[in-house]
Design a protein around this motif. Structure first.
Motif, PDB file in Angstrom:
ATOM      1  N   GLU A   1       0.894  -1.213  -0.165  1.00 26.90           N
ATOM      2  CA  GLU A   1      -0.018  -0.044  -0.022  1.00 26.90           C
ATOM      3  C   GLU A   1       0.858   1.232  -0.022  1.00 26.90           C
ATOM      4  OE1 GLU A   1      -3.442   0.501  -0.149  1.00 26.90           O
ATOM      5  OE2 GLU A   1      -3.391  -1.714  -0.847  1.00 26.90           O
ATOM      6  N   VAL A   2       1.893   1.140   0.642  1.00 30.17           N
ATOM      7  CA  VAL A   2       2.967   2.298   0.706  1.00 30.17           C
ATOM      8  C   VAL A   2       3.479   2.595  -0.671  1.00 30.17           C
ATOM      9  CG1 VAL A   2       5.127   3.260   1.551  1.00 30.17           C
ATOM     10  CG2 VAL A   2       3.266   2.450   3.270  1.00 30.17           C
ATOM     11  N   MET A   3       3.763   1.502  -1.139  1.00 29.62           N
ATOM     12  CA  MET A   3       4.449   1.565  -2.720  1.00 29.62           C
ATOM     13  C   MET A   3       3.445   2.116  -3.695  1.00 29.62           C
ATOM     14  SD  MET A   3       6.351  -1.538  -4.693  1.00 29.62           S
ATOM     15  CE  MET A   3       4.805  -2.576  -4.485  1.00 29.62           C
ATOM     16  N   LEU A   4       2.253   1.718  -3.647  1.00 33.12           N
ATOM     17  CA  LEU A   4       1.201   2.103  -4.462  1.00 33.12           C
ATOM     18  C   LEU A   4       0.779   3.763  -4.225  1.00 33.12           C
ATOM     19  CD1 LEU A   4      -1.471  -0.723  -4.306  1.00 33.12           C
ATOM     20  CD2 LEU A   4       0.273  -0.180  -6.198  1.00 33.12           C
ATOM     21  N   TRP A   5       0.839   4.111  -3.027  1.00 38.31           N
ATOM     22  CA  TRP A   5       0.685   5.356  -2.684  1.00 38.31           C
ATOM     23  C   TRP A   5       1.809   6.276  -3.121  1.00 38.31           C
ATOM     24  CZ3 TRP A   5       3.810   8.489   0.582  1.00 38.31           C
ATOM     25  CH2 TRP A   5       3.370   9.787   0.824  1.00 38.31           C
ATOM     26  N   TRP A   6       2.933   5.708  -3.197  1.00 34.86           N
ATOM     27  CA  TRP A   6       4.278   6.595  -3.671  1.00 34.86           C
ATOM     28  C   TRP A   6       3.908   6.839  -5.373  1.00 34.86           C
ATOM     29  CZ3 TRP A   6       9.075   4.687  -5.886  1.00 34.86           C
ATOM     30  CH2 TRP A   6       9.823   5.865  -6.053  1.00 34.86           C
ATOM     31  N   LEU A   7       3.584   5.756  -5.929  1.00 38.12           N
ATOM     32  CA  LEU A   7       3.519   5.587  -7.266  1.00 38.12           C
ATOM     33  C   LEU A   7       2.450   6.421  -7.830  1.00 38.12           C
ATOM     34  CD1 LEU A   7       4.394   1.971  -7.895  1.00 38.12           C
ATOM     35  CD2 LEU A   7       5.855   3.868  -8.587  1.00 38.12           C
ATOM     36  N   ARG A   8       1.127   6.507  -7.106  1.00 32.08           N
ATOM     37  CA  ARG A   8       0.012   7.110  -7.566  1.00 32.08           C
ATOM     38  C   ARG A   8       0.264   8.549  -8.159  1.00 32.08           C
ATOM     39  NH1 ARG A   8      -3.026   4.009  -3.614  1.00 32.08           N
ATOM     40  NH2 ARG A   8      -4.335   2.590  -4.883  1.00 32.08           N
TER      41      ARG A   8
ATOM     42  N   ALA B   1       2.981   9.922  -9.480  1.00 32.84           N
ATOM     43  CA  ALA B   1       3.574   9.862 -10.680  1.00 32.84           C
ATOM     44  C   ALA B   1       2.931   9.527 -11.699  1.00 32.84           C
ATOM     45  CB  ALA B   1       4.975   8.906 -10.423  1.00 32.84           C
ATOM     46  N   ILE B   2       1.968   8.492 -11.574  1.00 31.51           N
ATOM     47  CA  ILE B   2       1.234   7.704 -12.419  1.00 31.51           C
ATOM     48  C   ILE B   2      -0.032   8.920 -12.878  1.00 31.51           C
ATOM     49  CG2 ILE B   2      -0.566   6.039 -13.133  1.00 31.51           C
ATOM     50  CD1 ILE B   2       0.831   4.201 -11.541  1.00 31.51           C
ATOM     51  N   ALA B   3      -0.312   9.773 -12.014  1.00 33.37           N
ATOM     52  CA  ALA B   3      -1.354  10.574 -12.107  1.00 33.37           C
ATOM     53  C   ALA B   3      -0.907  11.666 -13.243  1.00 33.37           C
ATOM     54  CB  ALA B   3      -1.930  11.285 -10.800  1.00 33.37           C
ATOM     55  N   THR B   4       0.580  12.083 -12.986  1.00 31.31           N
ATOM     56  CA  THR B   4       0.988  13.038 -13.851  1.00 31.31           C
ATOM     57  C   THR B   4       1.118  12.520 -15.069  1.00 31.31           C
ATOM     58  OG1 THR B   4       2.511  13.832 -11.881  1.00 31.31           O
ATOM     59  CG2 THR B   4       3.144  14.485 -14.154  1.00 31.31           C
ATOM     60  N   VAL B   5       1.438  11.263 -15.282  1.00 27.56           N
ATOM     61  CA  VAL B   5       1.538  10.739 -16.703  1.00 27.56           C
ATOM     62  C   VAL B   5       0.172  10.512 -17.243  1.00 27.56           C
ATOM     63  CG1 VAL B   5       2.143   8.716 -18.269  1.00 27.56           C
ATOM     64  CG2 VAL B   5       3.712   9.442 -16.297  1.00 27.56           C
ATOM     65  N   THR B   6      -0.794  10.327 -16.527  1.00 26.73           N
ATOM     66  CA  THR B   6      -2.181  10.108 -17.349  1.00 26.73           C
ATOM     67  C   THR B   6      -2.693  11.492 -17.550  1.00 26.73           C
ATOM     68  OG1 THR B   6      -3.078  10.164 -15.064  1.00 26.73           O
ATOM     69  CG2 THR B   6      -2.659   7.987 -16.182  1.00 26.73           C
ATOM     70  N   GLN B   7      -2.414  12.583 -16.927  1.00 24.87           N
ATOM     71  CA  GLN B   7      -2.911  13.754 -17.424  1.00 24.87           C
ATOM     72  C   GLN B   7      -2.110  14.375 -18.593  1.00 24.87           C
ATOM     73  OE1 GLN B   7      -2.119  16.255 -14.044  1.00 24.87           O
ATOM     74  NE2 GLN B   7      -3.848  15.527 -12.622  1.00 24.87           N
TER      75      GLN B   7
ATOM     76  N   TYR C   1      -1.359  12.415 -21.134  1.00 24.13           N
ATOM     77  CA  TYR C   1      -1.996  11.509 -21.991  1.00 24.13           C
ATOM     78  C   TYR C   1      -3.579  11.579 -22.080  1.00 24.13           C
ATOM     79  CZ  TYR C   1       2.540   9.602 -23.303  1.00 24.13           C
ATOM     80  OH  TYR C   1       4.004   9.623 -23.602  1.00 24.13           O
ATOM     81  N   GLN C   2      -3.990  12.323 -21.115  1.00 26.11           N
ATOM     82  CA  GLN C   2      -5.449  12.515 -21.115  1.00 26.11           C
ATOM     83  C   GLN C   2      -6.106  11.171 -20.933  1.00 26.11           C
ATOM     84  OE1 GLN C   2      -6.900  14.770 -24.509  1.00 26.11           O
ATOM     85  NE2 GLN C   2      -5.973  16.933 -23.691  1.00 26.11           N
ATOM     86  N   SER C   3      -5.729  10.393 -20.175  1.00 29.08           N
ATOM     87  CA  SER C   3      -6.242   8.912 -19.858  1.00 29.08           C
ATOM     88  C   SER C   3      -6.941   8.940 -18.435  1.00 29.08           C
ATOM     89  CB  SER C   3      -4.994   8.051 -19.945  1.00 29.08           C
ATOM     90  OG  SER C   3      -5.647   6.625 -19.415  1.00 29.08           O
ATOM     91  N   ASP C   4      -7.705   8.032 -18.384  1.00 30.40           N
ATOM     92  CA  ASP C   4      -8.446   7.982 -17.045  1.00 30.40           C
ATOM     93  C   ASP C   4      -7.973   6.683 -16.305  1.00 30.40           C
ATOM     94  OD1 ASP C   4      -9.555   6.127 -18.841  1.00 30.40           O
ATOM     95  OD2 ASP C   4     -11.754   6.456 -18.533  1.00 30.40           O
ATOM     96  N   PHE C   5      -7.070   6.190 -16.548  1.00 26.75           N
ATOM     97  CA  PHE C   5      -6.247   4.960 -15.772  1.00 26.75           C
ATOM     98  C   PHE C   5      -6.145   5.561 -14.475  1.00 26.75           C
ATOM     99  CE2 PHE C   5      -2.495   2.850 -14.453  1.00 26.75           C
ATOM    100  CZ  PHE C   5      -2.973   1.516 -14.520  1.00 26.75           C
ATOM    101  N   VAL C   6      -6.437   4.345 -13.595  1.00 30.33           N
ATOM    102  CA  VAL C   6      -6.243   4.538 -11.866  1.00 30.33           C
ATOM    103  C   VAL C   6      -5.593   3.310 -11.541  1.00 30.33           C
ATOM    104  CG1 VAL C   6      -7.553   4.630 -10.124  1.00 30.33           C
ATOM    105  CG2 VAL C   6      -8.448   6.056 -11.664  1.00 30.33           C
ATOM    106  N   LEU C   7      -4.981   3.477 -10.747  1.00 30.17           N
ATOM    107  CA  LEU C   7      -4.022   2.315 -10.345  1.00 30.17           C
ATOM    108  C   LEU C   7      -4.678   1.615  -9.260  1.00 30.17           C
ATOM    109  CD1 LEU C   7      -1.206   0.846 -10.709  1.00 30.17           C
ATOM    110  CD2 LEU C   7      -0.170   2.299  -8.707  1.00 30.17           C
ATOM    111  N   ASN C   8      -5.011   0.158  -9.512  1.00 28.91           N
ATOM    112  CA  ASN C   8      -5.770  -0.370  -8.631  1.00 28.91           C
ATOM    113  C   ASN C   8      -5.073  -1.175  -7.485  1.00 28.91           C
ATOM    114  OD1 ASN C   8      -8.431  -0.159  -9.945  1.00 28.91           O
ATOM    115  ND2 ASN C   8      -7.880  -1.862 -11.236  1.00 28.91           N
ATOM    116  N   SER C   9      -5.469  -1.065  -6.280  1.00 29.35           N
ATOM    117  CA  SER C   9      -5.018  -1.616  -4.959  1.00 29.35           C
ATOM    118  C   SER C   9      -5.575  -2.803  -4.765  1.00 29.35           C
ATOM    119  CB  SER C   9      -4.966  -0.882  -3.873  1.00 29.35           C
ATOM    120  OG  SER C   9      -6.133  -0.287  -3.484  1.00 29.35           O
ATOM    121  N   LEU C  10      -5.115  -3.511  -3.872  1.00 35.67           N
ATOM    122  CA  LEU C  10      -5.698  -4.985  -3.347  1.00 35.67           C
ATOM    123  C   LEU C  10      -7.051  -4.758  -2.872  1.00 35.67           C
ATOM    124  CD1 LEU C  10      -2.731  -6.406  -1.144  1.00 35.67           C
ATOM    125  CD2 LEU C  10      -3.402  -7.086  -3.406  1.00 35.67           C
ATOM    126  N   SER C  11      -7.934  -5.596  -3.447  1.00 33.93           N
ATOM    127  CA  SER C  11      -9.397  -5.334  -2.988  1.00 33.93           C
ATOM    128  C   SER C  11      -9.422  -6.233  -1.319  1.00 33.93           C
ATOM    129  CB  SER C  11     -10.267  -6.209  -3.873  1.00 33.93           C
ATOM    130  OG  SER C  11     -10.132  -7.821  -4.058  1.00 33.93           O
TER     131      SER C  11
END
Length: 323
Positions: free
Chosen positions: A264-271, A273-279, A281-291
């Motif tokens: 969870e800490v790793m995903l929080w740290w990556l989100r 950076a991923i949000a910057t990339v998706t903006q 490329y105008q993408s709605d991709f969201v990084l999924n975590s564990l259900s």
């Protein structure tokens, strides 16, 4: 007759508290041994932290790879529309015949939807995107054909290929085209990645199992004299090995929770950076975590590893200790 019946009733009611007392005594014994084993872990914090860290790290990598596959599959699902069959119609096909063909295809149980790209709209788009608008204006007639984009209901390469062969034989269809070779390569790569995740998970979890078993073995050897005394006073092997089993369970609980926190800490740290990339490329991709279900499976696997590792250790060492 009534005296015998009442005697049986009294005897039956008299045995019920004994059964209840045995049940409560067994539950109390298990709780006491579980709490005692937790206290033993607290008394040796260094070895406990090392074992929990090894188990947590061993489960973090396969969990991370599982999330990687999960998010890649999420991206690949967005390409389901790539299973579109392009039907290039004959130039002499009239609008009435095209409408009839569209209605016929929409009634096909293997077809999900049909979209028409008429030749006029296709030419307008081609002029805008190609940069040859002025040159194309000198053409006497539109050379582009009308195109029907057919989406199959089953988004699988084999089903789409079979449907294309069927639609190729339809009247007014000049050419049917389906380009799914790159999707087949993507599916093969996904399958390879999943197999790699399973292989790595088995290797790392086997290593964690050995670490837990060795930790419990050292704990048994440290309490060898105490175990001999317990056997002298009549303690059974099941009673002696129970605290060690609970120790393995506690190690699994802490190791599984540590793996969850690290992921969870790793995903929080990556989100971020991923949000910057998706903006960009105008993408709605969201990084999924564990259900919640996946978290439950993670904890179940961790506890199972702890229990199995401790069980193997106690079964092979406690029986060998005799006063």
């Amino acid at each position: 007759m009534s005296i015998l019946f009442s005697g049986r009733a009294v005897g039956a009611t008299a045995t019920q508290p004994n059964i209840l007392q045995k049940l409560l005594r067994g539950i109390f014994t298990h709780l006491r041994q579980a709490i005692t084993s937790l206290g033993e872990l607290w008394r040796s914090p260094l070895w406990t932290l090392i074992t929990v860290a090894v188990l947590g790290v061993s489960m973090t990598l396969p969990t991370t790879l599982h999330l990687l596959v999960k998010n890649i599959q999420q991206v690949s699902r967005s390409y389901d529309q790539s299973f579109e069959i392009s039907l290039f119609l004959q130039n002499e096909t009239t609008s009435t015949e095209i409408a009839t063909l569209v209605t016929l295809l929409q009634g096909d149980p293997q077809v999900d939807k049909v979209r028409l790209i008429d030749k006029a709209a296709a030419m307008t788009e081609f002029k805008q995107q190609s940069g040859f608008g002025e040159a194309l204006a000198f053409l006497d007639q539109n050379p582009l054909p009308d195109v029907l984009l057919v989406t199959p209901k089953v988004n699988q390469p084999a089903a789409a290929e079979a449907l294309m062969q069927k639609l190729q034989k339809e009247r007014h269809v000049e050419l049917a085209k389906l380009d799914i070779s790159w999707l087949e390569r993507l599916a093969a790569l996904m399958n390879l990645l999943q197999q790699a995740v399973y292989t790595i998970a088995i290797l790392l979890l086997s290593a964690a199992l050995l670490v837990i078993g060795n930790t419990i073995r050292l704990s048994i050897m440290d309490k060898k004299a105490e175990i001999e005394v317990m056997k002298l006073v009549g303690a059974t092997d099941a009673f002696i090995q129970r605290p060690f089993l609970y120790t393995g369970i506690w190690l699994g609980v802490f190791g599984g929770f540590l793996a969850f926190v690290v992921v969870e800490v790793m995903l929080w740290w990556l989100r971020s950076a991923i949000a910057t990339v998706t903006q960009l490329y105008q993408s709605d991709f969201v990084l999924n975590s564990l259900s919640m279900q996946e978290f439950g499976w993670l904890m179940l696997i961790a506890v199972s590893l702890g229990l199995i590792g401790s069980y193997i250790a106690v079964r092979s060492h406690i029986k060998a200790i005799e006063p």
